[in-house]
Design a protein around this motif. Structure first.
Motif, short mmCIF file in Angstrom:
data_model
loop_
_atom_site.label_atom_id
_atom_site.label_comp_id
_atom_site.label_asym_id
_atom_site.label_seq_id
_atom_site.Cartn_x
_atom_site.Cartn_y
_atom_site.Cartn_z
N THR A 137 -15.15 3.63 0.50
CA THR A 137 -14.56 2.52 1.24
C THR A 137 -13.05 2.69 1.41
O THR A 137 -12.38 3.35 0.61
N ARG A 138 -12.52 2.05 2.45
CA ARG A 138 -11.07 2.00 2.63
C ARG A 138 -10.41 1.30 1.44
O ARG A 138 -9.32 1.68 1.00
N ALA A 139 -11.07 0.27 0.91
CA ALA A 139 -10.52 -0.45 -0.23
C ALA A 139 -10.32 0.48 -1.42
O ALA A 139 -9.31 0.39 -2.14
N ALA A 140 -11.27 1.38 -1.66
CA ALA A 140 -11.14 2.31 -2.77
C ALA A 140 -10.00 3.29 -2.55
O ALA A 140 -9.23 3.60 -3.47
N VAL A 141 -9.88 3.81 -1.33
CA VAL A 141 -8.79 4.73 -1.01
C VAL A 141 -7.45 4.06 -1.25
O VAL A 141 -6.55 4.62 -1.90
N GLU A 142 -7.29 2.85 -0.76
CA GLU A 142 -6.01 2.16 -0.90
C GLU A 142 -5.74 1.82 -2.36
O GLU A 142 -4.58 1.89 -2.82
N CYS A 143 -6.77 1.49 -3.12
CA CYS A 143 -6.59 1.18 -4.53
C CYS A 143 -6.09 2.40 -5.30
O CYS A 143 -5.11 2.32 -6.04
N VAL A 144 -6.75 3.53 -5.12
CA VAL A 144 -6.35 4.75 -5.83
C VAL A 144 -4.94 5.17 -5.44
O VAL A 144 -4.12 5.54 -6.29
N LYS A 145 -4.61 5.09 -4.16
CA LYS A 145 -3.27 5.47 -3.71
C LYS A 145 -2.21 4.58 -4.34
O LYS A 145 -1.08 5.02 -4.57
N SER A 146 -2.55 3.33 -4.64
CA SER A 146 -1.58 2.39 -5.19
C SER A 146 -1.34 2.60 -6.67
O SER A 146 -0.36 2.07 -7.21
N LEU A 147 -2.19 3.34 -7.33
CA LEU A 147 -2.06 3.54 -8.77
C LEU A 147 -1.27 4.83 -9.06
O LEU A 147 -0.87 5.54 -8.16
N VAL A 151 -4.48 8.66 -11.87
CA VAL A 151 -5.72 8.18 -11.23
C VAL A 151 -5.98 8.97 -9.96
O VAL A 151 -5.11 9.05 -9.08
N ALA A 152 -7.17 9.56 -9.87
CA ALA A 152 -7.56 10.37 -8.72
C ALA A 152 -8.90 9.89 -8.19
O ALA A 152 -9.49 8.94 -8.71
N CYS A 153 -9.38 10.57 -7.15
CA CYS A 153 -10.59 10.11 -6.47
C CYS A 153 -11.31 11.32 -5.88
O CYS A 153 -10.68 12.18 -5.28
N SER A 154 -12.63 11.37 -6.06
CA SER A 154 -13.42 12.41 -5.40
C SER A 154 -14.11 11.83 -4.17
O SER A 154 -14.43 10.64 -4.12
N ILE A 155 -14.30 12.69 -3.19
CA ILE A 155 -14.96 12.32 -1.92
C ILE A 155 -16.02 13.36 -1.64
O ILE A 155 -15.77 14.57 -1.75
N THR A 156 -17.20 12.94 -1.26
CA THR A 156 -18.27 13.89 -0.97
C THR A 156 -18.23 14.32 0.49
O THR A 156 -17.66 13.64 1.35
N ALA A 157 -18.87 15.44 0.76
CA ALA A 157 -18.99 15.90 2.14
C ALA A 157 -19.82 14.92 2.96
O ALA A 157 -19.46 14.59 4.10
N HIS A 158 -20.92 14.43 2.39
CA HIS A 158 -21.79 13.56 3.19
C HIS A 158 -21.14 12.22 3.51
O HIS A 158 -21.41 11.64 4.57
N HIS A 159 -20.25 11.74 2.65
CA HIS A 159 -19.57 10.49 2.98
C HIS A 159 -18.49 10.67 4.04
O HIS A 159 -18.04 9.69 4.64
#
Length: 312
Positions: A137-147, A151-159
């Protein structure tokens, strides 16, 4: 990942699992994790860290494959997180809360509902490295960027490819977290195109047998998971090129994740080479037979890239 049957909850189990994997392919460096469960203690965390185990994976109860033993509250695990922070281990979070009619929560908003937990954990343990796994979600991307930088985030190819319309009624595209709205997919693509150093590839590849995906019934749902391993790197190159991010490929699939996990490229390391493909069609019938028959993502479709070999 430790959500096996039974789950990997001890150092000994993780080391045995690593030995099994290395027997299949000893050239791969396997980063092992433990399943966050009531049996896990601070003492086991320090033991695991000394044995080279890099992290602990948290699964909220019942939200994904083999998560029946998952957690319901993080407060009870604060001593474990403090030990992880001290030992330098990574906390991998499946970022959803269980569906609940009482809170109007379902698969479409389970990830945004989880993000306050991520914020609280980071505030309580600011030195603990945390990865929000397979964000959708966009909410998750913005949350991680704000921290902060821990704090990092993985993204899958299918998503990077799917939206709700692609999995509703289509078992092969059904995974947890489910793909969301076009704007959410756009947010994932945008942060990859940005080259943000705290966002990197997480395959979340799930080789569920054909029967587990296709044989849903009134008493059993199809397994949650998408199988991307056989085509992962060509698929990522194909997708990144489609939204103008091909120049971010190496950082996304390798550099950013290595840096966050503190695994530098060693001397003499082999570099995978991708080349353009004129006739790379994904196996339409899948791989194997009987109970080992698995169908890959994009079965029957054509990819614009293929693995062309290795280079020092």
């Amino acid at each position: 990942m430790p959500n096996l049957k039974p789950p990997v909850t001890t150092t000994e189990q993780a080391l045995r699992y690593r030995d099994e994997l290395q027997a299949i392919d000893p050239s791969v460096e396997y980063l092992m994790t433990l399943y966050l469960s009531p049996e896990l203690t601070p003492e086991e965390i320090h033991k695991a860290a000394q044995a080279g185990i890099v992290g602990v994976k948290s699964y909220p109860r019942g939200v994904t494959t083999n998560s029946e033993g998952g957690i319901e509250s993080y407060e009870a695990y604060h001593p474990v997180f403090a030990a992880m922070e001290e030992a330098g281990m990574v906390l991998n979070l499946h970022g959803e809360v269980p569906s609940s009619a009482a809170t109007n929560t379902c698969v479409l908003n389970a990830e945004p509902a989880f993000l306050p937990h991520l914020r609280k954990l980071h505030a309580r343990f600011p030195r603990l490295r945390i990865v929000l796994e397979h964000a959708t979600t966009r909410a998750a991307v913005e949350c991680v960027k704000s921290l902060g930088p821990t704090v990092a985030c993985s993204i899958t190819a299918h998503h990077l490819s799917l939206t709700v319309d692609d999995w509703a009624g289509q078992a092969w595209h059904f995974c947890k977290p489910v793909a969301k709205y076009p704007d959410d997919r756009a947010a994932l693509q945008e942060v990859v195109k940005e080259g943000h150093p705290r966002f990197f590839l997480g395959s979340d590849s799930a080789p569920h047998p054909y029967e587990s995906k296709a044989a849903a019934s009134p008493t059993s749902a199809c397994a949650a998971g998408v199988y991307t391993s056989p085509i992962l790197l060509p698929l990522v190159a194909h997708l990144l090129e489609s939204f103008g991010a091909l120049d971010k490929l190496e950082g996304f699939v390798s550099g950013h994740g290595r840096a966050f996990y503190e695994r530098p490229v060693g001397e003499g390391a082999v570099r995978v080479v991708l080349r353009r493909a004129s006739n790379h069609v994904v196996a339409s019938q899948g791989y194997g037979a009987g109970p080992t028959h698995v169908v890959p993502f994009w079965a029957g479709k054509q990819l614009g890239w293929e693995i062309g070999g290795n280079a020092s």
